[in-house]
Design an enzyme around this catalytic site. Structure first.
Site, short mmCIF file in Angstrom:
data_model
loop_
_atom_site.label_atom_id
_atom_site.label_comp_id
_atom_site.label_asym_id
_atom_site.label_seq_id
_atom_site.Cartn_x
_atom_site.Cartn_y
_atom_site.Cartn_z
N ASP A 15 40.64 43.18 43.53
CA ASP A 15 40.40 41.82 43.08
C ASP A 15 39.72 41.96 41.70
O ASP A 15 39.23 43.04 41.35
CB ASP A 15 39.46 41.15 44.10
N LEU A 16 39.67 40.89 40.92
CA LEU A 16 39.05 40.97 39.59
C LEU A 16 37.66 40.31 39.58
O LEU A 16 36.65 41.00 39.46
CB LEU A 16 39.97 40.33 38.54
N ASP A 17 37.62 38.97 39.71
CA ASP A 17 36.35 38.24 39.61
C ASP A 17 35.37 38.66 40.70
O ASP A 17 35.69 38.61 41.89
CB ASP A 17 36.59 36.73 39.74
N SER A 73 44.73 38.88 41.99
CA SER A 73 43.75 37.84 41.71
C SER A 73 44.32 36.46 42.00
O SER A 73 45.49 36.20 41.78
CB SER A 73 43.34 37.93 40.23
N ARG A 74 43.42 35.59 42.51
CA ARG A 74 43.82 34.19 42.73
C ARG A 74 43.43 33.33 41.54
O ARG A 74 43.47 32.11 41.63
CB ARG A 74 43.08 33.62 43.94
N ASP A 136 35.60 40.70 46.87
CA ASP A 136 34.30 40.11 47.23
C ASP A 136 34.42 38.94 48.20
O ASP A 136 33.41 38.48 48.73
CB ASP A 136 33.55 39.63 45.97
MG LIG Z 1 36.80 37.83 43.58
#
Ligand SMILES: [Mg+2]
Length: 177
Positions: A15-17, A73-74, A136
């Site tokens: 995931d990114l964020d 990523s969303r 996360d």
């Molecule tokens: Mg995230």
């Protein structure tokens, strides 16, 4: 330190964020963004962003071991995320160059991962439990229904750390050996 006993899956999905960097790039970042130096970008609000501290080391270790690296990523703004990945460097190269596949879109990450596996021709490896997702958001644990090990990043002030990375590799190995 020797890595001889360390086992890796075929692919690692990030995931990114709040996994690789401490912000939501669709709400915290104001474009245009610029590179401040090879590890920091600055947006039009003077907000500075870097990867969490261990991210570079972790990605370089995966590259060294020929592990496939996937982004999932969303985010509502893939273009901003791609720009950040193009400006931040890992091993003196734009970070984005190290991703074998980047998948975007709302909804379950099962779809992101299935698409990446198809694109990279590693559908059998996916079926055989050769994927880990670092993320996360606990709702993304649903990827376990397609045999992906879910590694939860719980502390947004630290993000993905070497300690979490090593611990989750071990858990994955215990589960799938
Ligand atoms: Mg995230």
């Amino acid at each position: 330190m020797s890595n001889t006993n360390k086992r890796y899956p075929k692919a690692v999905v990030f995931d990114l964020d709040y996994t690789l960097w401490p912000c939501w790039c669709d709400t915290h970042i104001y474009t245009p963004i610029k590179s401040l130096n090879n590890s920091t970008i600055i947006d039009s609000n003077k907000f500075k962003l870097s990867f969490y501290k261990d991210v570079e080391k972790i990605i370089l270790e995966l590259i060294e071991n020929n592990i496939i690296i996937i982004g999932a990523s969303r985010t509502a703004t893939p273009s901003v995320a791609k720009k950040i990945l193009s400006l931040l460097e890992i091993g003196d190269e734009p970070a984005i160059n190290h991703f074998d596949s980047l998948q975007w879109g709302q909804g379950t990450k099962i779809n992101h991962i299935r698409k990446a596996a198809k694109e990279l021709d590693i559908v059998d490896e996916l079926k055989n439990g050769e994927f880990i997702l670092f993320d996360d958001e606990s709702r993304n644990k649903d990827v376990e229904s397609i045999n992906v090990h879910f590694a939860h990043i719980k502390d947004e002030s630290r993000g993905l750390t070497m300690e979490i990375f090593n611990k989750e590799l071990k858990k994955w190995h215990e589960k799938y050996k």
